[in-house]
Motif scaffolding. Structure first.
Motif, PDB file in Angstrom:
ATOM      1  N   GLU A 108      46.630   8.983  12.956  1.00 51.17           N
ATOM      2  CA  GLU A 108      47.635   9.626  12.105  1.00 51.17           C
ATOM      3  C   GLU A 108      48.685   8.641  11.615  1.00 51.17           C
ATOM      4  N   ARG A 109      48.886   7.568  12.359  1.00 49.18           N
ATOM      5  CA  ARG A 109      49.866   6.554  11.958  1.00 49.18           C
ATOM      6  C   ARG A 109      49.350   5.623  10.864  1.00 49.18           C
ATOM      7  N   LEU A 110      48.043   5.604  10.686  1.00 50.71           N
ATOM      8  CA  LEU A 110      47.458   4.747   9.652  1.00 50.71           C
ATOM      9  C   LEU A 110      47.702   5.341   8.271  1.00 50.71           C
ATOM     10  N   PRO A 111      47.721   4.503   7.237  1.00 51.32           N
ATOM     11  CA  PRO A 111      47.750   5.041   5.871  1.00 51.32           C
ATOM     12  C   PRO A 111      46.518   5.927   5.667  1.00 51.32           C
ATOM     13  N   LYS A 112      46.677   6.964   4.855  1.00 48.99           N
ATOM     14  CA  LYS A 112      45.628   7.989   4.710  1.00 48.99           C
ATOM     15  C   LYS A 112      44.271   7.392   4.346  1.00 48.99           C
ATOM     16  N   LEU A 113      44.235   6.513   3.347  1.00 50.61           N
ATOM     17  CA  LEU A 113      42.972   5.941   2.897  1.00 50.61           C
ATOM     18  C   LEU A 113      42.335   5.070   3.985  1.00 50.61           C
ATOM     19  N   THR A 114      43.152   4.345   4.716  1.00 54.61           N
ATOM     20  CA  THR A 114      42.651   3.491   5.797  1.00 54.61           C
ATOM     21  C   THR A 114      42.025   4.345   6.897  1.00 54.61           C
ATOM     22  N   ALA A 115      42.707   5.420   7.269  1.00 56.53           N
ATOM     23  CA  ALA A 115      42.182   6.317   8.302  1.00 56.53           C
ATOM     24  C   ALA A 115      40.889   6.992   7.846  1.00 56.53           C
ATOM     25  N   GLN A 116      40.854   7.421   6.578  1.00 58.90           N
ATOM     26  CA  GLN A 116      39.638   8.051   6.054  1.00 58.90           C
ATOM     27  C   GLN A 116      38.459   7.096   6.111  1.00 58.90           C
ATOM     28  N   ALA A 117      38.684   5.853   5.684  1.00 52.73           N
ATOM     29  CA  ALA A 117      37.600   4.865   5.691  1.00 52.73           C
ATOM     30  C   ALA A 117      37.092   4.640   7.108  1.00 52.73           C
ATOM     31  N   PHE A 118      38.006   4.517   8.056  1.00 55.54           N
ATOM     32  CA  PHE A 118      37.618   4.284   9.445  1.00 55.54           C
ATOM     33  C   PHE A 118      36.818   5.459  10.003  1.00 55.54           C
ATOM     34  N   VAL A 119      37.292   6.670   9.778  1.00 54.04           N
ATOM     35  CA  VAL A 119      36.605   7.857  10.313  1.00 54.04           C
ATOM     36  C   VAL A 119      35.224   8.013   9.671  1.00 54.04           C
ATOM     37  N   LEU A 120      35.142   7.801   8.361  1.00 56.84           N
ATOM     38  CA  LEU A 120      33.839   7.919   7.700  1.00 56.84           C
ATOM     39  C   LEU A 120      32.840   6.921   8.263  1.00 56.84           C
ATOM     40  N   ARG A 121      33.310   5.698   8.534  1.00 54.91           N
ATOM     41  CA  ARG A 121      32.393   4.667   9.041  1.00 54.91           C
ATOM     42  C   ARG A 121      32.063   4.880  10.509  1.00 54.91           C
ATOM     43  N   GLU A 122      33.091   5.037  11.341  1.00 50.40           N
ATOM     44  CA  GLU A 122      32.878   5.022  12.782  1.00 50.40           C
ATOM     45  C   GLU A 122      32.546   6.380  13.390  1.00 50.40           C
ATOM     46  N   VAL A 123      33.042   7.444  12.811  1.00 50.64           N
ATOM     47  CA  VAL A 123      32.768   8.772  13.374  1.00 50.64           C
ATOM     48  C   VAL A 123      31.554   9.393  12.690  1.00 50.64           C
ATOM     49  N   PHE A 124      31.579   9.385  11.351  1.00 50.27           N
ATOM     50  CA  PHE A 124      30.484  10.014  10.610  1.00 50.27           C
ATOM     51  C   PHE A 124      29.348   9.047  10.293  1.00 50.27           C
ATOM     52  N   GLU A 125      29.521   7.765  10.643  1.00 48.33           N
ATOM     53  CA  GLU A 125      28.499   6.737  10.491  1.00 48.33           C
ATOM     54  C   GLU A 125      27.925   6.657   9.078  1.00 48.33           C
ATOM     55  N   GLN A 126      28.783   6.803   8.084  1.00 48.69           N
ATOM     56  CA  GLN A 126      28.339   6.683   6.700  1.00 48.69           C
ATOM     57  C   GLN A 126      28.168   5.217   6.336  1.00 48.69           C
ATOM     58  N   THR A 127      27.313   4.964   5.356  1.00 45.95           N
ATOM     59  CA  THR A 127      27.065   3.603   4.901  1.00 45.95           C
ATOM     60  C   THR A 127      28.163   3.171   3.932  1.00 45.95           C
ATOM     61  N   THR A 128      28.208   1.881   3.675  1.00 50.31           N
ATOM     62  CA  THR A 128      29.206   1.342   2.741  1.00 50.31           C
ATOM     63  C   THR A 128      29.116   2.005   1.366  1.00 50.31           C
ATOM     64  N   PRO A 129      27.924   2.106   0.761  1.00 50.43           N
ATOM     65  CA  PRO A 129      27.863   2.758  -0.559  1.00 50.43           C
ATOM     66  C   PRO A 129      28.341   4.213  -0.538  1.00 50.43           C
ATOM     67  N   GLU A 130      28.022   4.940   0.523  1.00 48.77           N
ATOM     68  CA  GLU A 130      28.459   6.334   0.617  1.00 48.77           C
ATOM     69  C   GLU A 130      29.986   6.427   0.698  1.00 48.77           C
ATOM     70  N   ILE A 131      30.576   5.581   1.531  1.00 53.88           N
ATOM     71  CA  ILE A 131      32.031   5.600   1.688  1.00 53.88           C
ATOM     72  C   ILE A 131      32.708   5.188   0.390  1.00 53.88           C
ATOM     73  N   CYS A 132      32.196   4.152  -0.240  1.00 53.99           N
ATOM     74  CA  CYS A 132      32.798   3.666  -1.499  1.00 53.99           C
ATOM     75  C   CYS A 132      32.734   4.735  -2.586  1.00 53.99           C
ATOM     76  N   ARG A 133      31.619   5.454  -2.668  1.00 51.60           N
ATOM     77  CA  ARG A 133      31.510   6.544  -3.651  1.00 51.60           C
ATOM     78  C   ARG A 133      32.512   7.650  -3.351  1.00 51.60           C
ATOM     79  N   GLU A 134      32.581   8.034  -2.089  1.00 43.56           N
ATOM     80  CA  GLU A 134      33.451   9.141  -1.704  1.00 43.56           C
ATOM     81  C   GLU A 134      34.935   8.817  -1.897  1.00 43.56           C
ATOM     82  N   LEU A 135      35.325   7.584  -1.572  1.00 44.65           N
ATOM     83  CA  LEU A 135      36.733   7.210  -1.673  1.00 44.65           C
ATOM     84  C   LEU A 135      37.076   6.506  -2.992  1.00 44.65           C
TER      85      LEU A 135
END
Length: 164
Positions: A108-135
């Protein structure tokens, strides 16, 4: 040899280059084609020898650490600077609800976009292209965001979890 001394800055190395130059000239004297003056030919040899010495010296010196933050966490021998005994039983840490509560507060202390990128990668295990498209970001920027997230989360967890 002034050029060698200026370029190398080490008298021992300069003497070595001069000696190698003379040896090379003697070995190659039969190949001197007289398309230039003897002086020009002899001056060309130490230029190459100086370049060789500089390359050899650069190979001997230790490479610069590409990660300047490494010194914050590791000593010169590569050992952790802090006692990480809290990591001794990973299964306990991963199942501990308190850990996830602290992690959530750190996220919650992270900037919103930074936290979203981290959660998408590490929790939801999305690939780089998927995360880049979504964000709607570039892969390079994603790398920057993930790097910043990991550093910030590491600091936060060290302060609020591992140090307790």
């Amino acid at each position: 040899m002034k050029v060698a001394r200026l370029r190398l800055g080490n008298d021992d190395l300069v003497q070595e280059v001069v000696q190698e130059t003379l040896e090379a000239a003697l070995r190659a004297r039969s190949r001197f084609a007289r398309r230039s003056s003897l002086r020009t030919w002899l001056v060309g040899i130490p230029k190459h020898k100086v370049a060789d010495a500089l390359r050899a010296r650069s190979r001997r010196t230790a490479p610069r650490d590409p990660d300047p933050t490494r010194a914050l966490f590791f000593d010169a021998d590569g050992h952790w600077r802090r006692d990480l005994s809290a990591w001794s039983d990973p299964s306990r840490v991963l199942t501990d609800r308190q850990f996830f509560a602290v992690l959530e507060r750190c996220l919650e202390r992270l900037p919103k976009l930074t936290a979203q990128a981290f959660v998408l990668r590490e929790v939801f295990e999305q690939t780089t292209p998927e995360i880049c498209r979504e964000l709607a970001i570039t892969p390079n920027y994603l790398g920057v965001l993930l790097y910043r997230a990991r550093l910030a989360l590491r600091r936060c967890l060290e302060l609020h979890w591992f140090e307790t």
